[in-house]
Design a protein around this motif. Structure first.
Motif, PDB file in Angstrom:
ATOM      1  N   LEU A  62       0.814  -1.212   0.000  1.00 59.59           N
ATOM      2  CA  LEU A  62       0.000   0.000   0.000  1.00 59.59           C
ATOM      3  C   LEU A  62       0.850   1.266   0.000  1.00 59.59           C
ATOM      4  CD1 LEU A  62      -2.864  -1.077   2.413  1.00 59.59           C
ATOM      5  CD2 LEU A  62      -3.002  -0.705  -0.058  1.00 59.59           C
ATOM      6  N   VAL A  63       1.941   1.265   0.740  1.00 63.47           N
ATOM      7  CA  VAL A  63       2.842   2.418   0.739  1.00 63.47           C
ATOM      8  C   VAL A  63       3.447   2.609  -0.644  1.00 63.47           C
ATOM      9  CG1 VAL A  63       5.028   3.290   1.657  1.00 63.47           C
ATOM     10  CG2 VAL A  63       3.326   2.348   3.210  1.00 63.47           C
ATOM     11  N   THR A  64       3.829   1.522  -1.289  1.00 69.15           N
ATOM     12  CA  THR A  64       4.398   1.602  -2.627  1.00 69.15           C
ATOM     13  C   THR A  64       3.363   2.105  -3.631  1.00 69.15           C
ATOM     14  OG1 THR A  64       5.885  -0.219  -2.085  1.00 69.15           O
ATOM     15  CG2 THR A  64       5.606   0.293  -4.410  1.00 69.15           C
ATOM     16  N   ALA A  65       2.122   1.652  -3.505  1.00 72.35           N
ATOM     17  CA  ALA A  65       1.058   2.120  -4.392  1.00 72.35           C
ATOM     18  C   ALA A  65       0.812   3.619  -4.192  1.00 72.35           C
ATOM     19  CB  ALA A  65      -0.227   1.331  -4.150  1.00 72.35           C
ATOM     20  N   ALA A  66       0.843   4.076  -2.943  1.00 77.13           N
ATOM     21  CA  ALA A  66       0.677   5.505  -2.671  1.00 77.13           C
ATOM     22  C   ALA A  66       1.835   6.309  -3.280  1.00 77.13           C
ATOM     23  CB  ALA A  66       0.598   5.749  -1.165  1.00 77.13           C
ATOM     24  N   HIS A  67       3.035   5.776  -3.179  1.00 76.64           N
ATOM     25  CA  HIS A  67       4.191   6.457  -3.763  1.00 76.64           C
ATOM     26  C   HIS A  67       4.074   6.515  -5.284  1.00 76.64           C
ATOM     27  CE1 HIS A  67       8.466   6.878  -4.997  1.00 76.64           C
ATOM     28  NE2 HIS A  67       8.391   7.820  -4.066  1.00 76.64           N
ATOM     29  N   LEU A  68       3.621   5.447  -5.910  1.00 76.98           N
ATOM     30  CA  LEU A  68       3.406   5.432  -7.354  1.00 76.98           C
ATOM     31  C   LEU A  68       2.374   6.475  -7.750  1.00 76.98           C
ATOM     32  CD1 LEU A  68       3.737   4.199 -10.192  1.00 76.98           C
ATOM     33  CD2 LEU A  68       1.961   2.563  -9.550  1.00 76.98           C
ATOM     34  N   PHE A  69       1.281   6.565  -6.999  1.00 75.88           N
ATOM     35  CA  PHE A  69       0.243   7.548  -7.284  1.00 75.88           C
ATOM     36  C   PHE A  69       0.798   8.964  -7.200  1.00 75.88           C
ATOM     37  CE2 PHE A  69      -2.919  10.507  -5.582  1.00 75.88           C
ATOM     38  CZ  PHE A  69      -3.819  10.518  -6.637  1.00 75.88           C
ATOM     39  N   LEU A  70       1.527   9.267  -6.130  1.00 77.28           N
ATOM     40  CA  LEU A  70       2.073  10.611  -5.964  1.00 77.28           C
ATOM     41  C   LEU A  70       3.104  10.947  -7.038  1.00 77.28           C
ATOM     42  CD1 LEU A  70       2.457  10.801  -2.092  1.00 77.28           C
ATOM     43  CD2 LEU A  70       0.750  11.925  -3.531  1.00 77.28           C
ATOM     44  N   THR A  71       3.930   9.984  -7.396  1.00 74.44           N
ATOM     45  CA  THR A  71       4.927  10.220  -8.437  1.00 74.44           C
ATOM     46  C   THR A  71       4.253  10.459  -9.779  1.00 74.44           C
ATOM     47  OG1 THR A  71       6.535   8.870  -7.267  1.00 74.44           O
ATOM     48  CG2 THR A  71       6.940   9.253  -9.598  1.00 74.44           C
ATOM     49  N   THR A  72       3.247   9.668 -10.115  1.00 70.53           N
ATOM     50  CA  THR A  72       2.511   9.849 -11.366  1.00 70.53           C
ATOM     51  C   THR A  72       1.817  11.205 -11.383  1.00 70.53           C
ATOM     52  OG1 THR A  72       2.158   7.467 -11.517  1.00 70.53           O
ATOM     53  CG2 THR A  72       0.751   8.863 -12.881  1.00 70.53           C
ATOM     54  N   LEU A  73       1.209  11.578 -10.282  1.00 69.49           N
ATOM     55  CA  LEU A  73       0.547  12.873 -10.183  1.00 69.49           C
ATOM     56  C   LEU A  73       1.552  14.002 -10.368  1.00 69.49           C
ATOM     57  CD1 LEU A  73      -2.190  14.218  -9.532  1.00 69.49           C
ATOM     58  CD2 LEU A  73      -1.461  14.241  -7.145  1.00 69.49           C
ATOM     59  N   ARG A  74       2.701  13.880  -9.740  1.00 72.03           N
ATOM     60  CA  ARG A  74       3.744  14.904  -9.832  1.00 72.03           C
ATOM     61  C   ARG A  74       4.241  15.058 -11.274  1.00 72.03           C
ATOM     62  NH1 ARG A  74       7.682  12.657  -6.729  1.00 72.03           N
ATOM     63  NH2 ARG A  74       6.446  13.100  -4.902  1.00 72.03           N
ATOM     64  N   LEU A  75       4.337  13.954 -11.998  1.00 70.23           N
ATOM     65  CA  LEU A  75       4.870  13.993 -13.354  1.00 70.23           C
ATOM     66  C   LEU A  75       3.842  14.403 -14.403  1.00 70.23           C
ATOM     67  CD1 LEU A  75       7.089  10.789 -13.304  1.00 70.23           C
ATOM     68  CD2 LEU A  75       7.845  13.173 -13.197  1.00 70.23           C
ATOM     69  N   THR A  76       2.558  14.225 -14.115  1.00 72.07           N
ATOM     70  CA  THR A  76       1.532  14.488 -15.130  1.00 72.07           C
ATOM     71  C   THR A  76       0.700  15.731 -14.871  1.00 72.07           C
ATOM     72  OG1 THR A  76      -0.044  13.051 -13.992  1.00 72.07           O
ATOM     73  CG2 THR A  76       1.305  12.064 -15.737  1.00 72.07           C
ATOM     74  N   SER A  77       0.674  16.230 -13.662  1.00 77.44           N
ATOM     75  CA  SER A  77      -0.166  17.378 -13.350  1.00 77.44           C
ATOM     76  C   SER A  77       0.692  18.590 -13.003  1.00 77.44           C
ATOM     77  CB  SER A  77      -1.086  17.041 -12.169  1.00 77.44           C
ATOM     78  OG  SER A  77      -1.804  18.173 -11.774  1.00 77.44           O
ATOM     79  N   PRO A  78       0.589  19.669 -13.789  1.00 76.88           N
ATOM     80  CA  PRO A  78       1.385  20.863 -13.497  1.00 76.88           C
ATOM     81  C   PRO A  78       1.052  21.476 -12.132  1.00 76.88           C
ATOM     82  CG  PRO A  78       0.302  21.053 -15.637  1.00 76.88           C
ATOM     83  CD  PRO A  78      -0.194  19.807 -14.984  1.00 76.88           C
ATOM     84  N   LYS A  79      -0.211  21.384 -11.708  1.00 77.94           N
ATOM     85  CA  LYS A  79      -0.595  21.952 -10.422  1.00 77.94           C
ATOM     86  C   LYS A  79       0.052  21.207  -9.256  1.00 77.94           C
ATOM     87  CE  LYS A  79      -4.869  24.363 -11.120  1.00 77.94           C
ATOM     88  NZ  LYS A  79      -6.239  24.505 -10.646  1.00 77.94           N
ATOM     89  N   ALA A  80       0.319  19.924  -9.416  1.00 76.00           N
ATOM     90  CA  ALA A  80       0.890  19.136  -8.336  1.00 76.00           C
ATOM     91  C   ALA A  80       2.294  19.587  -7.984  1.00 76.00           C
ATOM     92  CB  ALA A  80       0.923  17.649  -8.708  1.00 76.00           C
ATOM     93  N   THR A  81       3.006  20.196  -8.931  1.00 76.58           N
ATOM     94  CA  THR A  81       4.374  20.647  -8.665  1.00 76.58           C
ATOM     95  C   THR A  81       4.413  22.115  -8.258  1.00 76.58           C
ATOM     96  OG1 THR A  81       4.699  21.203 -10.986  1.00 76.58           O
ATOM     97  CG2 THR A  81       5.382  18.999 -10.279  1.00 76.58           C
ATOM     98  N   GLY A  82       3.252  22.771  -8.181  1.00 76.09           N
ATOM     99  CA  GLY A  82       3.201  24.158  -7.770  1.00 76.09           C
ATOM    100  C   GLY A  82       3.303  25.140  -8.934  1.00 76.09           C
TER     101      GLY A  82
END
Length: 84
Positions: A62-82
Motif C-alpha cells: 500500500l505504501v508503494t502504491a501511494a508512492h506510485l500515485f504521488l509520483t505519477t501525479l507529480r509527473l503528469t499534473s502541473p498543479k501538483a508541482t506548484g
C-alpha cells in the motif's frame, strides 16, 4: 583548487559507455535517497508494528502504491508541482 581529481567513481560498465550516461547513473543515488525518505517520513513505510509477513507485505504494498500515485501525479499534473 586541486591539481588532480580527489573523488573517483568505480564502474563495471563497458569502457565505451558515454560519459553522460555514467554521470546520470552515478547521480541517480540522490533520487533513490529522496524517494526512500519520502516513503519513510511522508507515507509511513516505517510505521508498521505488526508481526506477520502477510501484514508487512500488505503495508509495504500500500505504501508503494501511494508512492506510485504521488509520483505519477507529480509527473503528469502541473498543479501538483506548484506551477501556475
Amino acid at each position: 583548487e586541486e591539481d588532480e581529481p580527489v573523488k573517483y567513481w568505480l564502474s563495471n560498465l563497458p569502457a565505451d559507455t558515454p560519459l553522460h550516461d555514467l554521470v546520470r547513473l552515478g547521480k541517480i543515488r540522490w533520487r533513490i535517497e529522496h524517494d526512500y525518505r519520502e516513503l519513510k517520513t511522508g507515507l509511513g513505510l516505517d510505521h508498521y508494528e505488526g508481526r506477520s509477513w502477510r501484514g508487512w507485505n500488505r503495508h509495504v504494498t500500500l505504501v508503494t502504491a501511494a508512492h506510485l500515485f504521488l509520483t505519477t501525479l507529480r509527473l503528469t499534473s502541473p498543479k501538483a508541482t506548484g506551477a501556475a
